[in-house]
Each structure stands twice: as structure tokens, then as C-alpha cells.
Design a protein around this motif. Structure first.
Motif, mmCIF file in Angstrom:
data_model
loop_
_atom_site.group_PDB
_atom_site.id
_atom_site.type_symbol
_atom_site.label_atom_id
_atom_site.label_comp_id
_atom_site.label_asym_id
_atom_site.label_seq_id
_atom_site.Cartn_x
_atom_site.Cartn_y
_atom_site.Cartn_z
ATOM 1 N N ARG A 243 10.871 4.807 15.395
ATOM 2 C CA ARG A 243 11.419 3.831 14.453
ATOM 3 C C ARG A 243 10.365 2.856 13.938
ATOM 4 O O ARG A 243 10.411 2.433 12.775
ATOM 5 C CB ARG A 243 12.560 3.063 15.113
ATOM 6 N N TYR A 244 9.423 2.490 14.781
ATOM 7 C CA TYR A 244 8.450 1.473 14.420
ATOM 8 C C TYR A 244 7.013 1.998 14.348
ATOM 9 O O TYR A 244 6.131 1.290 13.869
ATOM 10 C CB TYR A 244 8.502 0.314 15.425
ATOM 11 N N LYS A 245 6.790 3.200 14.844
ATOM 12 C CA LYS A 245 5.434 3.749 14.870
ATOM 13 C C LYS A 245 5.523 5.263 14.879
ATOM 14 O O LYS A 245 6.281 5.837 15.650
ATOM 15 C CB LYS A 245 4.699 3.257 16.123
ATOM 16 N N ASP A 246 4.759 5.882 14.011
ATOM 17 C CA ASP A 246 4.745 7.339 13.980
ATOM 18 C C ASP A 246 4.125 7.871 15.267
ATOM 19 O O ASP A 246 3.102 7.363 15.740
ATOM 20 C CB ASP A 246 3.948 7.857 12.784
ATOM 21 N N GLY A 247 4.750 8.885 15.834
ATOM 22 C CA GLY A 247 4.226 9.496 17.045
ATOM 23 C C GLY A 247 3.726 10.897 16.776
ATOM 24 O O GLY A 247 4.073 11.525 15.775
ATOM 25 N N LYS A 248 2.926 11.391 17.681
ATOM 26 C CA LYS A 248 2.408 12.745 17.561
ATOM 27 C C LYS A 248 3.474 13.738 17.994
ATOM 28 O O LYS A 248 4.030 13.644 19.084
ATOM 29 C CB LYS A 248 1.168 12.906 18.441
ATOM 30 N N ASP A 249 3.803 14.665 17.106
ATOM 31 C CA ASP A 249 4.802 15.681 17.428
ATOM 32 C C ASP A 249 4.240 16.678 18.432
ATOM 33 O O ASP A 249 3.046 16.979 18.436
ATOM 34 C CB ASP A 249 5.246 16.425 16.167
ATOM 35 N N THR A 250 5.146 17.181 19.265
ATOM 36 C CA THR A 250 4.733 18.225 20.187
ATOM 37 C C THR A 250 4.403 19.493 19.420
ATOM 38 O O THR A 250 5.019 19.793 18.402
ATOM 39 C CB THR A 250 5.833 18.500 21.218
ATOM 40 N N GLY A 251 3.422 20.221 19.902
ATOM 41 C CA GLY A 251 3.032 21.429 19.193
ATOM 42 C C GLY A 251 3.649 22.692 19.736
ATOM 43 O O GLY A 251 3.741 23.706 19.041
ATOM 44 N N ALA A 252 4.077 22.680 21.003
ATOM 45 C CA ALA A 252 4.598 23.888 21.644
ATOM 46 C C ALA A 252 6.108 23.927 21.494
ATOM 47 O O ALA A 252 6.831 23.175 22.142
ATOM 48 C CB ALA A 252 4.198 23.902 23.117
ATOM 49 N N VAL A 253 6.599 24.792 20.618
ATOM 50 C CA VAL A 253 8.021 24.879 20.310
ATOM 51 C C VAL A 253 8.580 26.153 20.936
ATOM 52 O O VAL A 253 7.996 27.234 20.810
ATOM 53 C CB VAL A 253 8.258 24.882 18.792
ATOM 54 N N LEU A 254 9.717 26.038 21.607
ATOM 55 C CA LEU A 254 10.285 27.153 22.370
ATOM 56 C C LEU A 254 11.471 27.772 21.646
ATOM 57 O O LEU A 254 12.312 27.069 21.083
ATOM 58 C CB LEU A 254 10.740 26.648 23.743
ATOM 59 N N ALA A 255 11.553 29.099 21.668
ATOM 60 C CA ALA A 255 12.777 29.794 21.282
ATOM 61 C C ALA A 255 13.716 29.795 22.484
ATOM 62 O O ALA A 255 13.269 29.809 23.631
ATOM 63 C CB ALA A 255 12.464 31.214 20.847
ATOM 64 N N ALA A 256 15.007 29.741 22.238
ATOM 65 C CA ALA A 256 15.970 29.695 23.335
ATOM 66 C C ALA A 256 15.805 30.913 24.238
ATOM 67 O O ALA A 256 15.764 32.051 23.758
ATOM 68 C CB ALA A 256 17.390 29.654 22.795
ATOM 69 N N PRO A 257 15.700 30.724 25.542
ATOM 70 C CA PRO A 257 15.566 31.869 26.456
ATOM 71 C C PRO A 257 16.805 32.762 26.407
ATOM 72 O O PRO A 257 17.918 32.309 26.096
ATOM 73 C CB PRO A 257 15.425 31.206 27.833
#
Length: 460
Positions: free
Chosen positions: A119-133
Motif C-alpha cells: 500500500r505504501y511501498k512497492d515490494g519485490k514480487d516473488t519469482g518462483a510461481v507454482l502450478a497447483a500440485p
């Protein structure tokens, strides 16, 4: 936006989840280059280890995620989340090694590594995205993640932007999403409609106190959730020292948690009649502030001697619980960031709860283990009832001596729940140090365990 699973695709990198006691046998079946790479990088299958393995072209061919031993996993929550935070950006899928019994909880932990309070500061997005097991209900796990993120966002928002008005707006937004109804009783109308304790605690603030009510569902058992919504707690005339006031934006954590639980219930379409009650106030200091020594008359008619204006949460909850009990729901649950004594007893990570029913306690303990949402039962210890009974009123809001503070607070609240089947959670609502899938900040506690236990408890 809450994190969601990646769409399944053939180009997603396979992740092999490897326990430490199976690592040698797994490795022996791999090509020599994989064996050499894993050995060179010291991968052993220990909890939280992660290793990207390149193919012949140098691109990532597979990823290894350490799953440790059963003993080590018992000391952690969201083991794969720790590995996910160490993997390079990209899409991943679980290829082998993750026990089916753990899949939903571990997938949720991986999703929650993607939470950012931006809301007040941009954060670094996670890079490792998972498909549902495989075998995991992706929509159900995403719903749990959305509820957790809602609760975290509400608690993380400072009181300047999360007062009683904004808390009501959050309830209204949630209601609009799922077709629920919200109403509120504000300011002086609290006195006219017999909510004197809520009014008394909030009257010193220029942000009007209120009782927020949300209803959803027209059939099935009746479930009422009551959440403490003290949007900021100065301690009142018993003013807190600065160090104790620093985290008081989280004193509406009970309200945030019941809204998160309500979101889970509505998203799942459970066949029950849900009622949510949130007494939303700011405990401030000004001329109209209530005083130590005041004797207050509650909605239920019980009188309360105020021996500490910083024990205000149980006062606002008392009126809301009395209202809830008048409707005789099948189950009444309160959640509140109520006492420091609970933190001394069990620390910040466990959610202590109270119930008179052994069957409910057992059901909740079992669901907590399945959902990676730890809880711990504390007793409604009857001999301590005398500690909350002062000389000049029916009840004391802050018994002297400092002993059993969480228990005496729970006993106080139980007086207002009457004969209703009742559970109380004295949560912390905050993660004090970052952990995998659980960044420092607002936390949902006990709600996932409750959600998993409710179908059995209410025979849905």
C-alpha cells in the motif's frame, strides 16, 4: 492482489521434493552430471534447501527442494515455502516426492511467499510461481490464501487509514463480494440500542465507535463470529508506554481474523447461517474518556468495575457477545488480540483457545495439524472465577496480581456468552520475525484450523 497458482504448462520446471533419508537413493538414479551438480552444491535434502539444476544447454532443467526428516519438518511450517524463496524466477510444478497428505498445506505456503503489503511501498514480487500440485483443489487453496492476505492487509494498515470507518468499509467490501448484508450502529445510537460498553470505550475518540454486523446464508446451523475491533489502543487514561503502543494498530486483529474466516466460509459456500459482529472503536484519551474506578453497566445488565482502562477489549466484546447470545446460535466464537498473558504462556506462534467441550477441542487440534495452523487449548479454570468478582460490582475488568491473565479474561467473556456453545481465541495476530510464507507483520491465526473443523463441529 492475493497470489494465485500458475496455469499448468508443459514448460513449467519440474520440482523434485526430496527428503533427507531418500536423497541417496534418488541421486543414484540420476545422470552423472546431476549427481555431480548436487554434490558440488552440497544438496542433501535438508529442510529448506533448494537447487536449480541446469541442462546441457545451461537452462534450468529441474529444481530440487529439500524436505528434511520428519523430525525436522515437525519444527517448521511451510517447508517448501523456504525452498521457493531461493529458486530463480520462473514457473514450477511438483514432479515427485511431495506426500499427498502434505500437498495442500505446502502449496498454500508456496503461494503465501507471494504476499506483499504494497500500500505504501512497492515490494519485490516473488519469482518462483507454482502450478497447483496434482490432487490439490486449486480454487480452495487460493481461497485460503486470499483470506490470509485480507487479514494481513487489514492488520498491517496503520490506524491512520484503518479506523472504525475503514474497518466497516472492509466488511462492506467483503459482503458485496459474496452477497452478504452489512449494517452498523454508530455513536450515540449505541446507547439508545443498549450497547453501553462499546460506547464507553470509544467515546473519547472523534472517530465514532460502532457495532458492525454482517449476515450471510439462510439455511443450516447458526454460526456467530465476534471479533475485537480496537483500531488503536492508547491504553486510555492508563496510558501505555511508547514501547507497548508501537504495535497497537494490530489491536483489531480479532476483527481481521473473523473477516478472514468469514471469507473462507462464504467462498466455500458452506451451508450455514453466518453472523459476524465487530465492535469497532478507538481507545483514546480526552475529556470524555472512561476512568479507572468507574462502574459500568453492560448490555446484559452485569456491572463491571474498571480497574484498568487498558483492559478495554473484553468490555467491547462483552456487549457484542451478549447480543450474539440473545439469538442462541449453534456455535459462538470470539477472536481477539486480548492479553499479553497469552503471549507469555505460549509465545507469538500458537493460538490459545478456550472451550468447555472436549470434542470441539479435539476436532480443532486435529484440523490444526492438517492445516499448519497451530493452536493450544487453555482451560476455563472454574476456581479462578473468584478473581474476576470485585467487592462493588459483578465483575472486574482487570484483576490485580497479574496471575492467569488470559484465563481470567476468557472467564470474563464467558459470562456474557451465557449458555451458548462458546469458543474463545486469544490470538497475537502478528508475526514478529519473518519466516517462510509468513513475513513479519499481520497474521491470520487459528482461522484456517477453525474453517477445517467447522463441518464436523456443526455436522454440515
Amino acid at each position: 492482489m492475493p497470489p494465485v497458482f500458475a496455469a499448468p504448462g508443459a514448460d513449467a520446471c519440474p520440482v523434485h521434493v526430496i527428503a533427507s533419508d531418500t536423497f541417496d537413493s534418488w541421486l543414484s538414479g540420476q545422470p552423472q552430471r546431476v549427481q555431480a551438480w548436487a554434490t558440488a552444491h552440497g544438496f542433501t535434502g535438508a529442510c529448506g534447501q533448494a537447487l536449480a539444476v541446469p541442462g546441457a544447454d545451461g537452462a534450468v532443467e529441474m529444481a530440487l527442494a529439500g524436505y528434511g526428516s520428519a523430525a525436522k519438518r515437525a519444527r517448521r511450517r511451510f517447508v517448501l515455502a523456504e525452498a521457493a524463496q531461493k529458486l530463480p524466477a520462473g514457473q514450477y510444478r511438483i514432479a515427485s516426492g511431495l506426500p499427498q497428505a502434505d500437498a495442500a498445506a505446502e502449496a498454500l505456503g508456496w503461494l503465501l511467499t507471494g504476499y506483499r503489503f504494497g500500500r505504501y511501498k512497492d515490494g519485490k514480487d516473488t519469482g518462483a510461481v507454482l502450478a497447483a500440485p496434482d490432487g490439490v483443489d486449486a480454487a480452495a487453496v487460493e481461497s485460503l490464501a486470499a483470506a490470509e492476505c485480507l487479514t494481513r492487509d487489514l492488520i498491517n494498515t496503520p490506524a491512520s487509514d484503518m479506523g472504525p470507518v475503514e474497518l466497516q468499509a472492509a466488511a462492506e467490501a467483503l459482503a458485496e463480494e459474496f452477497g452478504a448484508e452489512v449494517s452498523a450502529i454508530l455513536g450515540e445510537d449505541l446507547l439508545a440500542q443498549n450497547f453501553p460498553l462499546i460506547h464507553t470505550v470509544g467515546r473519547a475518540s472523534d472517530r465514532a465507535p460502532r457495532l458492525i454486523e454482517m449476515r450471510w446464508g439462510s439455511s443450516g446451523p447458526r454460526l456467530t463470529l465476534v471479533g475485537k475491533g480496537v483500531c488503536f489502543d492508547t491504553g486510555g487514561l492508563n496510558l501505555k508506554p511508547g514501547s507497548s503502543m508501537a504495535l497497537m494498530k494490530k489491536d483489531m486483529g480479532g476483527a481481521a481474523n473473523v473477516l478472514g474466516l468469514a471469507r473462507m466460509i462464504m467462498a466455500a459456500g458452506l451451508e450455514l447461517q453466518l453472523r459476524v459482529l465487530i465492535p469497532a472503536v478507538e481507545n483514546s484519551v480526552s475529556g470524555p474518556a472512561f476512568r479507572p474506578g468507574d462502574v459500568l453497566v453492560s448490555r446484559k445488565g452485569l456491572t463491571v468495575e474498571v480497574n484498568n482502562t487498558d483492559a478495554e477489549g473484553r468490555l467491547v466484546l462483552a456487549d457484542a457477545l451478549a447480543l450474539a447470545a440473545e439469538e442462541a446460535p449453534d456455535l459462538l466464537i470470539s477472536m481477539a488480540t486480548l492479553t499479553g498473558a497469552a503471549r507469555v504462556a505460549v509465545g507469538p506462534d500458537l493460538s490459545p483457545f478456550y472451550t468447555d467441550r472436549d470434542a470441539d477441542a479435539a476436532a480443532l487440534a486435529a484440523s490444526a495439524a492438517r492445516t499448519a495452523d497451530p493452536v493450544w487449548r487453555l482451560p476455563f479454570h472454574e476456581p479462578y472465577e473468584a478473581m474476576i468478582e470485585p467487592d462493588i460490582a459483578d465483575l472486574d475488568n482487570a484483576p490485580s496480581g497479574g496471575f492467569a491473565g488470559s484465563i481470567t479474561a476468557a472467564l470474563f467473556l464467558r459470562r456474557f456468552a451465557g449458555d451458548t456453545r462458546y469458543m474463545h481465541f486469544d490470538i497475537y495476530g502478528w508475526t514478529p520475525a519473518a519466516a517462510p510464507g509468513r513475513p513479519k507483520g499481520g497474521a491470520l491465526q487459528g482461522a484456517r484450523a477453525l474453517f477445517a473443523a467447522l463441518p464436523g463441529m456443526l455436522e454440515l
